[in-house]
Design a protein around this motif. Sequence first.
Motif, PDB file in Angstrom:
ATOM      1  N   GLY A   1       0.961  -1.140  -0.215  1.00  0.00           N
ATOM      2  CA  GLY A   1       0.330   0.175  -0.108  1.00  0.00           C
ATOM      3  C   GLY A   1       0.759   0.811  -0.275  1.00  0.00           C
ATOM      4  N   LEU A   2      -0.184   2.369  -0.112  1.00  0.00           N
ATOM      5  CA  LEU A   2       0.635   3.914  -0.503  1.00  0.00           C
ATOM      6  C   LEU A   2       0.763   4.126   1.046  1.00  0.00           C
ATOM      7  CD1 LEU A   2       0.689   5.289  -3.855  1.00  0.00           C
ATOM      8  CD2 LEU A   2       2.987   3.737  -3.301  1.00  0.00           C
ATOM      9  N   GLY A   3       1.721   4.689   1.569  1.00  0.00           N
ATOM     10  CA  GLY A   3       1.492   5.421   2.670  1.00  0.00           C
ATOM     11  C   GLY A   3       1.378   6.665   2.383  1.00  0.00           C
ATOM     12  N   LEU A   4       0.875   7.822   3.223  1.00  0.00           N
ATOM     13  CA  LEU A   4       0.380  10.085   3.606  1.00  0.00           C
ATOM     14  C   LEU A   4       1.980   9.931   2.492  1.00  0.00           C
ATOM     15  CD1 LEU A   4      -0.337  10.291   6.910  1.00  0.00           C
ATOM     16  CD2 LEU A   4      -1.832   9.614   4.645  1.00  0.00           C
ATOM     17  N   ALA A   5       3.480   9.459   2.529  1.00  0.00           N
ATOM     18  CA  ALA A   5       3.855  10.499   1.492  1.00  0.00           C
ATOM     19  C   ALA A   5       3.894   9.898   0.653  1.00  0.00           C
ATOM     20  CB  ALA A   5       5.347  10.694   3.060  1.00  0.00           C
ATOM     21  N   GLY A   6       3.706   8.724   0.003  1.00  0.00           N
ATOM     22  CA  GLY A   6       3.962   8.128  -1.246  1.00  0.00           C
ATOM     23  C   GLY A   6       4.888   7.125  -0.906  1.00  0.00           C
ATOM     24  N   THR A   7       5.147   6.771   0.201  1.00  0.00           N
ATOM     25  CA  THR A   7       6.286   5.367   0.353  1.00  0.00           C
ATOM     26  C   THR A   7       5.117   4.700   0.526  1.00  0.00           C
ATOM     27  OG1 THR A   7       7.929   7.421   1.804  1.00  0.00           O
ATOM     28  CG2 THR A   7       7.693   5.035   1.734  1.00  0.00           C
ATOM     29  N   ALA A   8       6.633   3.186  -0.090  1.00  0.00           N
ATOM     30  CA  ALA A   8       5.444   1.853  -0.732  1.00  0.00           C
ATOM     31  C   ALA A   8       5.220   1.231   0.867  1.00  0.00           C
ATOM     32  CB  ALA A   8       6.290   0.810  -1.252  1.00  0.00           C
ATOM     33  N   VAL A   9       4.276   1.045   1.937  1.00  0.00           N
ATOM     34  CA  VAL A   9       4.522  -0.036   2.880  1.00  0.00           C
ATOM     35  C   VAL A   9       3.981  -1.160   2.956  1.00  0.00           C
ATOM     36  CG1 VAL A   9       3.406   0.576   5.505  1.00  0.00           C
ATOM     37  CG2 VAL A   9       4.076   2.696   4.006  1.00  0.00           C
ATOM     38  N   ALA A  10       4.489  -2.332   3.824  1.00  0.00           N
ATOM     39  CA  ALA A  10       3.884  -3.842   3.702  1.00  0.00           C
ATOM     40  C   ALA A  10       2.897  -3.914   4.000  1.00  0.00           C
ATOM     41  CB  ALA A  10       5.602  -4.165   4.292  1.00  0.00           C
ATOM     42  N   GLN A  11       2.182  -3.990   3.636  1.00  0.00           N
ATOM     43  CA  GLN A  11       0.467  -4.688   4.308  1.00  0.00           C
ATOM     44  C   GLN A  11      -0.194  -6.186   4.282  1.00  0.00           C
ATOM     45  OE1 GLN A  11      -2.875  -2.174   3.243  1.00  0.00           O
ATOM     46  NE2 GLN A  11      -3.435  -2.584   5.090  1.00  0.00           N
ATOM     47  N   THR A  12       0.652  -6.327   5.348  1.00  0.00           N
ATOM     48  CA  THR A  12      -0.009  -8.430   5.008  1.00  0.00           C
ATOM     49  C   THR A  12      -1.423  -8.219   5.073  1.00  0.00           C
ATOM     50  OG1 THR A  12       2.101  -8.807   6.026  1.00  0.00           O
ATOM     51  CG2 THR A  12       0.343 -10.886   6.028  1.00  0.00           C
ATOM     52  N   THR A  13      -2.320  -9.004   4.572  1.00  0.00           N
ATOM     53  CA  THR A  13      -3.617  -9.223   4.793  1.00  0.00           C
ATOM     54  C   THR A  13      -3.917 -11.220   4.308  1.00  0.00           C
ATOM     55  OG1 THR A  13      -3.758  -9.012   1.869  1.00  0.00           O
ATOM     56  CG2 THR A  13      -4.177  -7.152   3.464  1.00  0.00           C
ATOM     57  N   VAL A  14      -4.710 -11.421   4.597  1.00  0.00           N
ATOM     58  CA  VAL A  14      -5.137 -13.143   4.852  1.00  0.00           C
ATOM     59  C   VAL A  14      -6.552 -13.021   3.884  1.00  0.00           C
ATOM     60  CG1 VAL A  14      -6.169 -14.727   5.626  1.00  0.00           C
ATOM     61  CG2 VAL A  14      -4.210 -13.560   6.893  1.00  0.00           C
ATOM     62  N   LYS A  15      -6.353 -13.931   2.987  1.00  0.00           N
ATOM     63  CA  LYS A  15      -7.620 -13.787   1.926  1.00  0.00           C
ATOM     64  C   LYS A  15      -8.653 -14.938   2.469  1.00  0.00           C
ATOM     65  CE  LYS A  15      -5.804 -11.560  -2.194  1.00  0.00           C
ATOM     66  NZ  LYS A  15      -5.871 -12.133  -3.772  1.00  0.00           N
ATOM     67  N   LEU A  16      -9.917 -14.781   2.936  1.00  0.00           N
ATOM     68  CA  LEU A  16     -11.093 -15.246   2.553  1.00  0.00           C
ATOM     69  C   LEU A  16     -11.647 -15.403   1.951  1.00  0.00           C
ATOM     70  CD1 LEU A  16     -12.840 -15.488   6.938  1.00  0.00           C
ATOM     71  CD2 LEU A  16     -14.115 -15.872   4.753  1.00  0.00           C
ATOM     72  N   GLY A  17     -12.107 -16.602   1.213  1.00  0.00           N
ATOM     73  CA  GLY A  17     -12.702 -16.699   0.258  1.00  0.00           C
ATOM     74  C   GLY A  17     -14.886 -16.832   0.770  1.00  0.00           C
ATOM     75  N   CYS A  18     -15.914 -16.905   0.255  1.00  0.00           N
ATOM     76  CA  CYS A  18     -16.955 -17.494   0.972  1.00  0.00           C
ATOM     77  C   CYS A  18     -17.683 -16.939  -0.418  1.00  0.00           C
ATOM     78  CB  CYS A  18     -17.615 -16.294   1.980  1.00  0.00           C
ATOM     79  SG  CYS A  18     -18.530 -16.908   3.394  1.00  0.00           S
ATOM     80  N   VAL A  19     -17.840 -18.549  -0.423  1.00  0.00           N
ATOM     81  CA  VAL A  19     -18.819 -18.835  -1.870  1.00  0.00           C
ATOM     82  C   VAL A  19     -20.625 -18.731  -1.209  1.00  0.00           C
ATOM     83  CG1 VAL A  19     -20.094 -20.450  -3.249  1.00  0.00           C
ATOM     84  CG2 VAL A  19     -17.771 -19.873  -2.651  1.00  0.00           C
ATOM     85  N   LEU A  20     -21.623 -17.952  -1.729  1.00  0.00           N
ATOM     86  CA  LEU A  20     -22.870 -17.959  -1.356  1.00  0.00           C
ATOM     87  C   LEU A  20     -24.174 -17.449  -1.916  1.00  0.00           C
ATOM     88  CD1 LEU A  20     -21.671 -15.663   1.799  1.00  0.00           C
ATOM     89  CD2 LEU A  20     -22.676 -17.713   2.580  1.00  0.00           C
ATOM     90  N   PRO A  21     -25.110 -18.116  -1.914  1.00  0.00           N
ATOM     91  CA  PRO A  21     -25.948 -17.256  -3.005  1.00  0.00           C
ATOM     92  C   PRO A  21     -26.380 -16.020  -2.931  1.00  0.00           C
ATOM     93  CG  PRO A  21     -26.897 -18.597  -0.975  1.00  0.00           C
ATOM     94  CD  PRO A  21     -25.730 -18.096  -0.835  1.00  0.00           C
ATOM     95  N   LEU A  22     -25.490 -15.495  -3.421  1.00  0.00           N
ATOM     96  CA  LEU A  22     -25.823 -13.800  -3.336  1.00  0.00           C
ATOM     97  C   LEU A  22     -27.205 -13.445  -4.965  1.00  0.00           C
ATOM     98  CD1 LEU A  22     -22.468 -12.383  -3.208  1.00  0.00           C
ATOM     99  CD2 LEU A  22     -24.354 -12.852  -1.216  1.00  0.00           C
ATOM    100  N   SER A  23     -27.719 -14.299  -5.586  1.00  0.00           N
ATOM    101  CA  SER A  23     -28.764 -13.772  -6.694  1.00  0.00           C
ATOM    102  C   SER A  23     -29.022 -15.396  -6.411  1.00  0.00           C
ATOM    103  CB  SER A  23     -27.936 -12.848  -7.864  1.00  0.00           C
ATOM    104  OG  SER A  23     -27.328 -14.370  -8.472  1.00  0.00           O
ATOM    105  N   GLY A  24     -30.998 -15.595  -6.987  1.00  0.00           N
ATOM    106  CA  GLY A  24     -31.351 -16.628  -7.084  1.00  0.00           C
ATOM    107  C   GLY A  24     -32.345 -16.797  -5.855  1.00  0.00           C
TER     108      GLY A  24
END
Length: 407
Positions: free
Chosen positions: A4-27
């Motif tokens: 990601g980009l910090g306030l001064a435009g410097t690249a800052v490492a930001q760790t995320t964990v992706k959680l996928g969820c399959v759901l009936p959002l239509s139908g």
Amino acid sequence: MALGLGLAGTAVAQTTVKLGCVLPLSGGSAAVGNQTRAGVIAAVEQVNAAGGIKSLGGAKLQALFGDSQSKADVGVSETERLIQRENVAVLCGAFNSAVTFPATELAERNKTPWVAVGAVKDEITERNFKYVFRINNKATYDAREQLEAMALLAKETGKSVKRVALFYEGGDWGRSHVANVRKMAASYGLEIVLDEPAPPNQVDFTSQLLKIRAAKPDALILALYTPDQLLFTRQLAEQRLDLPFGVHSAGGGTEDPSFYATVAPKSVAYYFVQEDWQVDALEVNKDPLLHAADKRTRELLGYGMSAYVSQGLSAVYVIADALERGKSAERQALRDALSATDISAGPALFPGYQRIKFDEQGQNTFAHGVISENIDGKRRTVWPLANRAAGTKPVWPVPGWAQRANN
């Protein structure tokens, strides 16, 4: 690792964990799917606001959703997309048993852990899979609870159900539920006088209601998703079909707040519902995280907590617990941490469980629901006794339509 980009435009490492969820959002199951989605969103926001996954340096959860459209083939393709293209660490979903069953098979082949949400088909956790975990009831538990509630009310009043009719959606969920009712009926002294699946895409249940009337059951056991439940409930009320010991629904549409917002209150008077959470929980549980989730759900949906919101919440908190203990978002390590889950306090228990611990098949053997009855316009827990609030008095048998006020 995302950048990601910090306030001064410097690249800052930001760790995320992706959680996928399959759901009936239509139908056909979209209302339920979007409630589960709201629970996932609320829990992800709560975990992140509390500092993220601390054992991973404060890593934030990121929820990615796939819309199954309530269709098995679409659910499988969305599962594949989340695993292969999005590279999620873990999956959850998919409410519909007919979607969850094949989608979890794909997850198992790809060695990606899956936390089942809502789906109750017994076989989901009876295939010796190592990457599939289910927090909530399986169909066997749901059926047993319905019959246990009838037995308890009979014991309290001396008035017993003898003849039951079964009416259910013809997919995996409905057929799985009634198969278990059939297995257990005789041991509870019940005779099944009608066993009828609902035709798909039905626009009129008149012929089925005539069959139920002709069978003269004491009680009717239902397993219908929201659209069919709406139509059936309206037509049952229009026909003023008397059932001495009422309608007993295995959740589905009768757990959906959008159902109650649509039907006339008098049409669901005295309905018994096998709930996947304690519907009066907000009155007895003062945990601020639960009430904050209810508030966030109202912002997202226009109405508050439901069984499906609570299940989405629980799934995220179970995953967060495994991430904390496993100290890794790598799929195998996360799978191993999930298998060692043993939770006896906290937000993961919001659906009403006292404990979450998986057996060798991935089933939470401490899962249970409650049975509610709609009394004076409010759904009140009547079974088990331990969950029944002081002052709640079940109505058993139920009054006929002619005896009800404001008919």
